[in-house]
Design a protein around this motif. Structure first.
Motif, short mmCIF file in Angstrom:
data_model
loop_
_atom_site.label_atom_id
_atom_site.label_comp_id
_atom_site.label_asym_id
_atom_site.label_seq_id
_atom_site.Cartn_x
_atom_site.Cartn_y
_atom_site.Cartn_z
N THR A 186 5.38 -131.22 -30.41
CA THR A 186 6.55 -130.38 -30.16
C THR A 186 6.42 -129.63 -28.84
O THR A 186 5.34 -129.20 -28.46
N LEU A 203 -0.27 -128.79 -35.01
CA LEU A 203 0.16 -128.60 -33.64
C LEU A 203 -0.55 -129.59 -32.71
O LEU A 203 -0.68 -129.34 -31.51
N ALA A 206 0.78 -130.64 -29.18
CA ALA A 206 1.94 -129.80 -28.87
C ALA A 206 1.76 -129.15 -27.50
O ALA A 206 0.64 -128.92 -27.04
N ALA A 226 -3.91 -130.07 -27.92
CA ALA A 226 -2.76 -129.22 -27.62
C ALA A 226 -2.92 -128.60 -26.23
O ALA A 226 -4.03 -128.37 -25.76
#
Length: 332
Positions: A186, A203, A206, A226
């Motif tokens: 995301t 996550l 992300a 991430a």
């Protein structure tokens, strides 16, 4: 067609009103369960507190429509235009919004539990206090990317929500509950996650570049690969988080809790970790060039093969820590 005619025909058993023009009409608190209004024009109509359970509203124009407190449980709103609509406090559980335009929509305190929000444009929308538990924003194909850029989701309930691949750039998620949410891949760059609950959240990969996360709860979160560069994570809780190959360069983690975190191959270049609690943290082969570890607690930390020759270690507690050369600190 006039509103009175539609209601008379509906009460007589008719349900299909495809392509009708009801723009500007008032249908406040009307019982319209199972109605078919596909491709209808309902611009600026007033459906406050209306009952639209299981309504079919495919490609319907609901722009600037008043739907505050309305019930649209299991309604089909695929491809609908809800731009600037007011759905404050609406019941939208299990509603299907795939491909809908919800730009600047007001969803304050709305219930969107289990709603399908794939490929939805929610940019500028107000979702403050909304319930989005188990809502689906998941990217399945490139054509199924939800856009929530600059949306307001402060204090929203997003537990178990599937937002993988969604665009949440610059979104206000302050104090939102994202427990066990799927945020894999995301875009959360520049997002406000102050005090947010992200425990057990996914996550992985992300992008949180320049995100704001002071006092956020990321305990047990999965943060492999991430990007969390230039973030404010002062006082954040990252205990037992999985953070292998994470990028944390230039991030402020002062007073953060990283107890039992797994940070193999993490990039902590110029990261500020002053007064951070890093007991039992695993930093095997991590990059700590110019990292500020002033007064950080690295008791029993594993620093095997970590690059930390230029790190600032003033007041750092290293009791029982395994140093880059494999020796325990007590024997150095």
């Amino acid at each position: 067609m006039e509103a009175e005619e539609l209601l008379w025909r509906y009460r007589g058993g008719e349900r299909d009103f495809t392509s009708v023009d009801l723009s500007g009409f008032s249908l406040v608190a009307q019982d319209l369960i199972d109605i078919v209004l596909n491709q209808a024009d309902l611009r600026k109509s007033n459906l406050t507190f209306a009952y639209l359970n299981r309504a079919q509203l495919l490609k319907t124009n609901l722009s600037s429509c008043k739907l505050g407190g309305a019930t649209l449980i299991r309604a089909d709103l695929q491809g609908a235009n809800l731009r600037d609509a007011d759905l404050h406090g609406a019941s939208l559980q299990h509603a299907d919004f795939r491909g809908a335009d919800l730009t600047w929509v007001n969803l304050l305190d709305a219930n969107l539990m289990d709603a399908d929000l794939r490929n939805v444009n929610l940019s500028g929308a107000n979702l403050s206090g909304a319930c989005l538990r188990a809502a689906n924003f998941r990217e399945e194909k490139r054509s199924y990317i939800s856009n929530l850029r600059s949306a307001k989701l402060c204090r929203a309930d997003l537990r178990n929500a599937n937002m993988a691949g969604a665009n949440l750039s610059k979104v206000d998620l302050s104090y939102a509950n994202l427990t066990e949410a799927n945020l894999k891949g995301t875009d959360l760059s520049g997002a406000n996650l102050t005090g947010a609950k992200l425990n057990n959240a996914i996550l992985t990969e992300a992008n949180l570049h320049e995100a704001v996360l002071p006092h956020a709860d990321l305990s047990l979160a999965k943060l492999e690969r991430a990007i969390m560069t230039a973030c404010d994570m002062t006082g954040a809780n990252l205990s037992r988080a999985i953070m292998s190959k994470i990028k944390l360069a230039n991030t402020n983690l002062s007073y953060a809790n990283l107890t039992d975190a797994r940070m193999h191959h993490a990039d902590l270049t110029r990261t500020i970790l002053c007064y951070a609690t890093m007991i039992n943290v695993e930093l095997i082969e991590a990059h700590l060039a110019k990292t500020d570890l002033e007064d950080a607690n690295l008791t029993n930390a594993n620093l095997m093969r970590a690059e930390m020759s230029s790190a600032s270690m003033v007041g750092t507690i290293l009791t029982g820590a395994k140093m880059p050369d494999g020796r325990l600190y007590a024997n150095v």
